[in-house]
Design a protein around this motif. Structure first.
Motif, PDB file in Angstrom:
ATOM      1  N   VAL A  49      27.879   9.531  11.144  1.00 38.96           N
ATOM      2  CA  VAL A  49      28.931  10.751  11.239  1.00 38.96           C
ATOM      3  C   VAL A  49      29.814  10.683  12.378  1.00 38.96           C
ATOM      4  CG1 VAL A  49      27.609  12.344   9.333  1.00 38.96           C
ATOM      5  CG2 VAL A  49      26.993  12.865  11.873  1.00 38.96           C
ATOM      6  N   SER A  50      29.345  10.107  13.158  1.00 37.04           N
ATOM      7  CA  SER A  50      29.795   9.437  14.668  1.00 37.04           C
ATOM      8  C   SER A  50      30.954   8.746  14.361  1.00 37.04           C
ATOM      9  CB  SER A  50      28.929   9.881  15.821  1.00 37.04           C
ATOM     10  OG  SER A  50      27.978  11.038  15.639  1.00 37.04           O
ATOM     11  N   ILE A  51      30.174   8.041  14.265  1.00 36.01           N
ATOM     12  CA  ILE A  51      30.881   6.472  13.850  1.00 36.01           C
ATOM     13  C   ILE A  51      32.180   6.204  14.014  1.00 36.01           C
ATOM     14  CG2 ILE A  51      31.319   3.848  13.173  1.00 36.01           C
ATOM     15  CD1 ILE A  51      27.974   4.662  12.459  1.00 36.01           C
ATOM     16  N   PRO A  52      33.236   6.686  14.426  1.00 38.72           N
ATOM     17  CA  PRO A  52      34.403   6.412  14.071  1.00 38.72           C
ATOM     18  C   PRO A  52      35.121   5.763  12.907  1.00 38.72           C
ATOM     19  CG  PRO A  52      34.875   5.461  16.013  1.00 38.72           C
ATOM     20  CD  PRO A  52      33.537   5.237  15.267  1.00 38.72           C
ATOM     21  N   LEU A  53      36.493   6.185  12.281  1.00 38.15           N
ATOM     22  CA  LEU A  53      37.720   4.749  11.629  1.00 38.15           C
ATOM     23  C   LEU A  53      38.107   4.017  12.366  1.00 38.15           C
ATOM     24  CD1 LEU A  53      37.891   3.486   8.464  1.00 38.15           C
ATOM     25  CD2 LEU A  53      39.004   5.715   9.110  1.00 38.15           C
ATOM     26  N   LEU A  54      38.457   3.079  12.745  1.00 32.04           N
ATOM     27  CA  LEU A  54      39.767   2.546  13.121  1.00 32.04           C
ATOM     28  C   LEU A  54      40.256   1.278  12.364  1.00 32.04           C
ATOM     29  CD1 LEU A  54      37.187   1.786  16.459  1.00 32.04           C
ATOM     30  CD2 LEU A  54      38.236   3.041  16.066  1.00 32.04           C
ATOM     31  N   PRO A  55      40.910   1.972  12.182  1.00 27.68           N
ATOM     32  CA  PRO A  55      41.808   0.907  11.029  1.00 27.68           C
ATOM     33  C   PRO A  55      42.173  -0.339  10.848  1.00 27.68           C
ATOM     34  CG  PRO A  55      42.559   3.254  10.880  1.00 27.68           C
ATOM     35  CD  PRO A  55      41.984   3.506  12.531  1.00 27.68           C
ATOM     36  N   TRP A  56      42.308  -0.891  12.764  1.00 29.86           N
ATOM     37  CA  TRP A  56      42.254  -2.040  12.602  1.00 29.86           C
ATOM     38  C   TRP A  56      41.703  -2.857  12.851  1.00 29.86           C
ATOM     39  CZ3 TRP A  56      40.396  -4.409  17.166  1.00 29.86           C
ATOM     40  CH2 TRP A  56      39.603  -4.022  17.515  1.00 29.86           C
ATOM     41  N   PHE A  57      40.471  -2.470  12.283  1.00 28.24           N
ATOM     42  CA  PHE A  57      39.809  -3.648  12.543  1.00 28.24           C
ATOM     43  C   PHE A  57      39.271  -4.053  11.046  1.00 28.24           C
ATOM     44  CE2 PHE A  57      37.241  -1.937  16.083  1.00 28.24           C
ATOM     45  CZ  PHE A  57      36.674  -3.274  16.657  1.00 28.24           C
ATOM     46  N   ILE A  58      40.044  -3.516  10.327  1.00 29.01           N
ATOM     47  CA  ILE A  58      40.373  -4.445   8.412  1.00 29.01           C
ATOM     48  C   ILE A  58      40.874  -5.809   8.660  1.00 29.01           C
ATOM     49  CG2 ILE A  58      42.609  -3.702   8.813  1.00 29.01           C
ATOM     50  CD1 ILE A  58      40.310  -3.836   5.460  1.00 29.01           C
ATOM     51  N   ILE A  59      41.639  -6.129  10.298  1.00 27.33           N
ATOM     52  CA  ILE A  59      41.813  -8.004  10.073  1.00 27.33           C
ATOM     53  C   ILE A  59      40.736  -8.644  10.129  1.00 27.33           C
ATOM     54  CG2 ILE A  59      43.496  -9.037  11.623  1.00 27.33           C
ATOM     55  CD1 ILE A  59      45.358  -6.593  12.306  1.00 27.33           C
ATOM     56  N   PRO A  60      40.271  -8.216  11.520  1.00 30.47           N
ATOM     57  CA  PRO A  60      38.698  -9.211  11.185  1.00 30.47           C
ATOM     58  C   PRO A  60      37.648  -8.837  10.816  1.00 30.47           C
ATOM     59  CG  PRO A  60      38.725  -7.248  12.777  1.00 30.47           C
ATOM     60  CD  PRO A  60      39.470  -7.205  12.441  1.00 30.47           C
ATOM     61  N   LEU A 167      33.303  -8.338  16.169  1.00 25.85           N
ATOM     62  CA  LEU A 167      34.698  -7.528  15.745  1.00 25.85           C
ATOM     63  C   LEU A 167      34.260  -7.635  14.267  1.00 25.85           C
ATOM     64  CD1 LEU A 167      37.398  -8.592  17.926  1.00 25.85           C
ATOM     65  CD2 LEU A 167      35.964  -6.568  18.039  1.00 25.85           C
ATOM     66  N   ILE A 168      34.023  -9.120  13.617  1.00 27.48           N
ATOM     67  CA  ILE A 168      33.715  -8.684  12.269  1.00 27.48           C
ATOM     68  C   ILE A 168      32.044  -8.312  12.094  1.00 27.48           C
ATOM     69  CG2 ILE A 168      33.463 -10.384  10.223  1.00 27.48           C
ATOM     70  CD1 ILE A 168      34.657 -12.346  10.433  1.00 27.48           C
ATOM     71  N   GLY A 169      30.911  -8.382  13.070  1.00 27.96           N
ATOM     72  CA  GLY A 169      30.230  -7.265  12.270  1.00 27.96           C
ATOM     73  C   GLY A 169      29.981  -5.933  12.368  1.00 27.96           C
ATOM     74  N   ILE A 170      31.358  -5.513  13.740  1.00 29.37           N
ATOM     75  CA  ILE A 170      31.333  -3.812  13.673  1.00 29.37           C
ATOM     76  C   ILE A 170      32.096  -3.448  12.633  1.00 29.37           C
ATOM     77  CG2 ILE A 170      32.276  -2.550  15.235  1.00 29.37           C
ATOM     78  CD1 ILE A 170      32.135  -4.547  17.793  1.00 29.37           C
ATOM     79  N   SER A 171      32.985  -4.451  12.123  1.00 29.34           N
ATOM     80  CA  SER A 171      34.284  -3.679  11.599  1.00 29.34           C
ATOM     81  C   SER A 171      33.461  -3.581  10.353  1.00 29.34           C
ATOM     82  CB  SER A 171      35.029  -4.999  10.664  1.00 29.34           C
ATOM     83  OG  SER A 171      34.225  -6.284  10.165  1.00 29.34           O
ATOM     84  N   VAL A 172      32.625  -4.278   9.747  1.00 27.32           N
ATOM     85  CA  VAL A 172      32.092  -3.304   8.294  1.00 27.32           C
ATOM     86  C   VAL A 172      31.096  -2.092   8.813  1.00 27.32           C
ATOM     87  CG1 VAL A 172      30.732  -5.556   7.839  1.00 27.32           C
ATOM     88  CG2 VAL A 172      29.546  -3.940   8.993  1.00 27.32           C
ATOM     89  N   LEU A 173      31.393  -1.252   9.986  1.00 24.89           N
ATOM     90  CA  LEU A 173      30.833   0.435  10.044  1.00 24.89           C
ATOM     91  C   LEU A 173      32.474   1.341  10.073  1.00 24.89           C
ATOM     92  CD1 LEU A 173      28.308   0.108  12.372  1.00 24.89           C
ATOM     93  CD2 LEU A 173      27.699   0.775   9.895  1.00 24.89           C
ATOM     94  N   THR A 174      33.167   0.238  11.164  1.00 16.13           N
ATOM     95  CA  THR A 174      34.278   0.541  12.137  1.00 16.13           C
ATOM     96  C   THR A 174      35.290   0.932  10.649  1.00 16.13           C
ATOM     97  OG1 THR A 174      34.775  -1.429  12.885  1.00 16.13           O
ATOM     98  CG2 THR A 174      33.904   0.274  14.169  1.00 16.13           C
ATOM     99  N   THR A 175      35.507  -0.406   9.593  1.00 22.45           N
ATOM    100  CA  THR A 175      35.661   0.577   8.545  1.00 22.45           C
ATOM    101  C   THR A 175      35.548   1.182   7.583  1.00 22.45           C
ATOM    102  OG1 THR A 175      35.033  -1.381   7.453  1.00 22.45           O
ATOM    103  CG2 THR A 175      37.078  -1.738   9.152  1.00 22.45           C
ATOM    104  N   TRP A 176      34.467   1.734   7.814  1.00 22.10           N
ATOM    105  CA  TRP A 176      33.718   2.271   6.299  1.00 22.10           C
ATOM    106  C   TRP A 176      33.718   1.508   5.111  1.00 22.10           C
ATOM    107  CZ3 TRP A 176      35.570   8.360   7.129  1.00 22.10           C
ATOM    108  CH2 TRP A 176      35.446   8.993   8.265  1.00 22.10           C
TER     109      TRP A 176
END
Length: 437
Positions: A49-60, A167-176
């Motif tokens: 629940v502490s993982i933030p939604l970072l919208p710009w990660f949708i690009i990677p 960045l792509i690997g992280i994006s699966v979490l930060t894009t929820w």
């Protein structure tokens, strides 16, 4: 050359269109089918629940689609194209089967996102649903494409690749889009696809050896069942035991179907990254085992002339003893980098050397011993490597019979173990070689 180029281009187009259609049809079917089920749960840790939604990660996140198609178009040979596409196809099949058999859904509700990121999210949600979770197909494809591009890019472009793939690997979490559990399972499946279709084209599916070592196959299969059951029972962080159970399952398959080639140890004594990931828990266990069984015992022993027998060596051991050549019979552990002559004859642990392997080992040892000090080793230096030296003693007429050769080696390294089956193989092989001479 023009004809070959046109043929390769045609193959690329066929693969690209075929894989694209299969991807969307199978992925959407799994999404639709899971949405009709009423018992779909989630696998999520409380800290997520502490993982933030970072919208710009949708690009990677979206960029992997470009990498997917571009990789197929960049393949510079029919073999590399075939290997890449078989990996991608295998990834799709394995992941879709997992989605259907073990359905999961994403449990967080994403807030409304505006701007370019919001538009990209809207496109994604146009065909995606909060299902198709573990293993993450996104991560599985990333592992395969990362390995592909790493072989093509050089210099600083490889650093750019690594950063972007992270960045792509992280994006699966930060894009929820995924929970954490989906990531390590996706990595494992991606590595499995690379193992199924290695770069050298020697797939274990096509080049199995059928060693039929049913006892050890059964032992490791029981280890798989125990570790898998324990992982499910413990849940939470106990799920990391699934990694161990997966490696045990592969080892069990090697003893039944694939033989030593299932470990895919390379000609320089190392393992590629994907194979290392798959077998890492097993590798660690086997390395500890090699040290425990040889604790307070000499790592190597001089047998005769310039031939030495020992356990799998460290860098210091190799350099301090100034070996010019090494003969490696260990299939399940990596070898330290060695600048001299290195010869790999991989044999499964706890299995006898065949007559063919005895002959090969004896001839290589004979060739190397004329050039300087030779170390022959396996994990412990008690069975496989000892058998190889016994075969050399017989083949080079340094021993009159098998028992004499065994006693010569045992006098120098007392803990060697030569099974009755191995002794009989040596006797039969020795009689055949004598008759030929």
């Amino acid at each position: 050359m023009k004809l070959k180029f046109n043929q390769l281009t045609l193959y690329k187009c066929v693969w690209l269109v075929g894989l694209s259609i299969f991807f969307f049809v199978s992925y959407n079917f799994a999404n639709w089918f899971t949405s009709t089920r009423a018992d779909v749960g989630s696998l999520v840790f409380t800290w997520e629940v502490s993982i933030p939604l970072l919208p710009w990660f949708i690009i990677p996140y979206w960029s992997i689609d470009i990498m997917y198609g571009l990789a197929i178009l960049l393949a510079n040979s029919r073999q590399s194209l075939k290997t890449l596409c078989l990996r991608l196809l295998s990834a799709q099949i394995i992941c879709i089967l997992c989605f259907l058999l073990f359905p999961l859904k994403f449990s967080f509700e994403r807030p409304i996102v505006n701007g370019l990121s919001g538009w990209l999210f809207d496109i994604l949600m146009g065909f995606d649903k909060p299902f198709n979770q573990a293993p993450s197909l996104h991560i599985t494809l990333l592992v395969i494409l990362w390995a592909f591009y790493s072989n093509y890019l050089r210099s600083y472009w490889r650093y750019v690749l690594h950063i972007w793939c992270l960045l792509i690997g992280i994006s699966v979490l930060t894009t929820w889009q995924h929970h954490f559990f989906d990531i390590p399972t996706g990595i494992w499946v991606g590595c499995l696809c690379i193992w199924l279709w290695p770069d050298n084209g020697l797939s274990p599916l096509k080049n199995y050896q059928l060693p039929k070592q049913y006892l050890w196959c059964g032992i490791y299969f029981v280890c798989y069942l125990l570790s898998f059951g324990l992982a499910i029972y413990l849940h939470a962080w106990g799920l990391w035991l699934l990694w161990l159970s997966g490696s045990f399952l592969l080892v069990s398959a090697n003893y039944c179907l694939f033989g030593a080639t299932g470990f895919q140890k390379q000609a320089n004594g190392s393992f590629n990254f994907a194979v290392t990931i798959l077998y890492l828990p097993y590798f660690l266990i086997m390395w500890l085992n090699s040290r425990l069984w040889t604790y307070k015992k000499q790592a190597i022993n001089h047998i005769c002339e310039n031939i030495y027998l020992g356990r799998i060596p460290s860098n210091n051991l190799l350099s301090q003893n100034q070996f010019t050549s090494v003969v490696d019979l260990c299939a399940e552990l990596p070898t330290s980098k060695f600048a001299g002559n290195y010869s790999l004859i991989p044999v499964l642990d706890m299995t006898p050397l065949t007559a063919k392997v005895c002959q090969k080992a004896a001839s290589i040892i004979e060739q190397y011993h004329q050039q300087g000090k030779v170390l022959v080793y396996c994990a412990l230096g008690y069975s496989r490597s000892a058998t190889a030296i016994i075969a050399w003693l017989l083949w080079s007429n340094r021993a009159n019979n098998v028992d004499d050769a065994i006693n010569m080696v045992k006098k120098c390294r007392q803990n060697i173990v030569i099974s009755a089956q191995q002794r009989q193989i040596l006797i039969n092989w020795f009689l055949q070689t004598k008759n030929r001479k």
